[in-house]
Scaffold this motif. Structure first.
Motif, mmCIF file in Angstrom:
data_model
loop_
_atom_site.group_PDB
_atom_site.id
_atom_site.type_symbol
_atom_site.label_atom_id
_atom_site.label_comp_id
_atom_site.label_asym_id
_atom_site.label_seq_id
_atom_site.Cartn_x
_atom_site.Cartn_y
_atom_site.Cartn_z
ATOM 1 N N PRO A 76 0.771 -1.048 -0.076
ATOM 2 C CA PRO A 76 -0.197 -0.115 0.012
ATOM 3 C C PRO A 76 0.720 1.195 -0.020
ATOM 4 O O PRO A 76 1.808 1.233 0.751
ATOM 5 N N THR A 77 0.284 2.239 -0.814
ATOM 6 C CA THR A 77 1.050 3.563 -0.840
ATOM 7 C C THR A 77 0.188 4.645 -0.873
ATOM 8 O O THR A 77 -1.050 4.595 -1.372
ATOM 9 N N ALA A 78 0.628 5.622 -0.515
ATOM 10 C CA ALA A 78 -0.039 7.098 -0.582
ATOM 11 C C ALA A 78 -0.147 7.561 -2.068
ATOM 12 O O ALA A 78 0.363 8.858 -2.459
ATOM 13 N N GLY A 79 -0.952 6.874 -3.008
ATOM 14 C CA GLY A 79 -1.104 7.277 -4.324
ATOM 15 C C GLY A 79 0.087 6.447 -5.274
ATOM 16 O O GLY A 79 1.163 5.914 -4.816
ATOM 17 N N GLY A 80 -0.333 6.499 -6.603
ATOM 18 C CA GLY A 80 0.668 5.909 -7.504
ATOM 19 C C GLY A 80 2.038 6.466 -7.535
ATOM 20 O O GLY A 80 3.260 5.844 -7.480
ATOM 21 N N LEU A 81 2.050 7.798 -7.437
ATOM 22 C CA LEU A 81 3.482 8.463 -7.407
ATOM 23 C C LEU A 81 4.232 7.854 -6.146
ATOM 24 O O LEU A 81 5.594 7.697 -6.288
ATOM 25 N N ALA A 82 3.534 7.650 -5.069
ATOM 26 C CA ALA A 82 4.528 7.276 -3.899
ATOM 27 C C ALA A 82 4.980 5.758 -4.020
ATOM 28 O O ALA A 82 6.112 5.520 -3.861
ATOM 29 N N ALA A 83 4.154 4.974 -4.919
ATOM 30 C CA ALA A 83 4.729 3.647 -5.364
ATOM 31 C C ALA A 83 5.903 3.967 -6.179
ATOM 32 O O ALA A 83 6.915 3.225 -6.179
ATOM 33 N N ILE A 84 5.820 5.000 -7.137
ATOM 34 C CA ILE A 84 6.963 4.950 -8.141
ATOM 35 C C ILE A 84 8.217 5.424 -7.511
ATOM 36 O O ILE A 84 9.278 4.940 -7.776
ATOM 37 N N ARG A 85 7.844 6.431 -6.423
ATOM 38 C CA ARG A 85 9.253 6.839 -5.781
ATOM 39 C C ARG A 85 9.858 5.708 -4.719
ATOM 40 O O ARG A 85 10.886 5.391 -4.740
#
Length: 352
Positions: A76-85
């Protein structure tokens, strides 16, 4: 992240209009949200008096069912961009190179640079054809499907073949599927290879960009590394509860996909009377305005009450705008603002 790169880094432009009096076609979000979102959010408010369950079992189960993988592979991440980072932080070191598509989402190159690495730009529609010699020199390759801003998606078999070449070269493949939920195409999460990390965003498909909910999918040691590096309590309770609720709204997703497909083709037919319009699988259309001045096209649309995306901020685009696909009423306002005014010319009513 690399401290020196942070000091010299810059932010990149995005869609999204702050003027509430304008109809916003610069951001590609669903104008509708699933039934029950308000109740799910309200119920989560009292639960927010405690820390979230950091395992997020319900959210991970809903996410896994949505993309077709085992729940243990979901981070789980705070949005797709958090997953990318998260993926880039786990892979890139100062001095590394990363294959980055262009024209595509500007955050890829920015995030690569923040790690002290160097983006190596490749045309988005040529990247998955890159061979082993190039891959072996790169720690990471990024693919966006459907690509933003062009809108075309990659065939999963071709993507799987590229993932296998990445595995042979020991190159991590990061697949951004922020807009894939608007299509019925299968996710790369079904490609169970260790180099593959999939980044997903919930907030575009479900019309809740301010909620900041998303997830990554990975396998093997890659999954273990991301799960360890993930920030503790990476999703707030409202985001986790509302996210799980939305991911289970199958009828809403089917209706959204059908509406977007119908309206996208209707809009494309109308817009092609004035501009060159790219084929798209996404909830947006990229338009080449030719010898017209882009800033004038944007200003004229704003004067008519509509905000559209200046796509010249994407690498290698110098005469382009991007417009979202919303519902029939809003789309007609966009077409009128861009000079397509005759409803008879743009087809019969089809949106339920």
């Amino acid at each position: 992240m690399d401290p020196e790169s942070i000091r010299t880094g810059q932010r990149v432009p995005h869609g999204g209009e702050s003027d509430r009096d304008l109809l916003d076609f610069s951001a590609n979000t669903n104008p509708r949200t699933p039934d029950g979102v308000g109740d799910a959010y309200a119920a989560a408010l009292e639960a927010s008096r405690r820390y979230p369950d950091d395992d997020y079992p319900d959210f991970r189960a809903a996410a896994a069912a949505f993309v077709g993988c085992d729940s243990e592979r979901v981070i789980p991440t705070a949005g797709g961009l958090a997953a990318i980072r998260l993926a880039m932080e786990g892979v890139l070191e100062p001095g590394d190179e990363a294959l980055v598509p262009y024209p595509s989402f500007g955050e890829y190159a920015r995030e690569v640079r923040l790690q002290g690495a160097t983006p190596r730009f490749v045309r988005y529609d040529e990247l998955i054809d890159v061979g082993p010699t190039v891959l072996e020199s790169c720690a990471l390759a990024v693919v966006c499907t459907p690509n933003n801003p062009t809108g075309d998606a990659i065939d999963l078999d071709a993507l799987a073949a590229f993932a296998a070449r990445c595995a042979d070269a020991d190159t991590t493949l990061l697949v951004d599927e922020a807009f894939l939920g608007f299509t019925d195409r299968p996710s790369a999460a079904t490609v169970d290879l260790e180099p593959v990390v999939v980044a997903r965003s919930l907030t575009k498909l479900f019309g809740l960009p301010g909620l900041r909910a998303g997830f990554a999918v990975a396998t093997g040691e890659q999954r273990d590394a991301l799960a360890t590096a993930r920030r503790t309590w990476s999703l707030g309770t409202p985001a986790a509860r509302v996210g799980a609720h939305c991911l289970r709204r199958d009828e809403f997703v089917r209706e959204t996909r059908g509406r977007v497909a119908r309206e996208r083709e209707r809009m494309r037919g109308a817009l092609e009377r004035r501009f060159d319009v790219y084929p798209s699988d996404a909830p947006y259309l990229l338009c080449d305005v030719g010898d017209r001045d882009v800033s004038t096209v944007i200003a004229n649309a704003r004067a008519a009450g509509v905000a559209i995306r200046d796509a010249t901020t994407f690498r290698a685009l110098d005469s382009h705008v991007r417009v979202a696909v919303k519902d029939r009423t809003a789309n007609d306002r966009l077409l009128a603002a861009l000079g397509v005014r005759d409803r008879e010319d743009v087809g019969p009513e089809t949106d339920p």
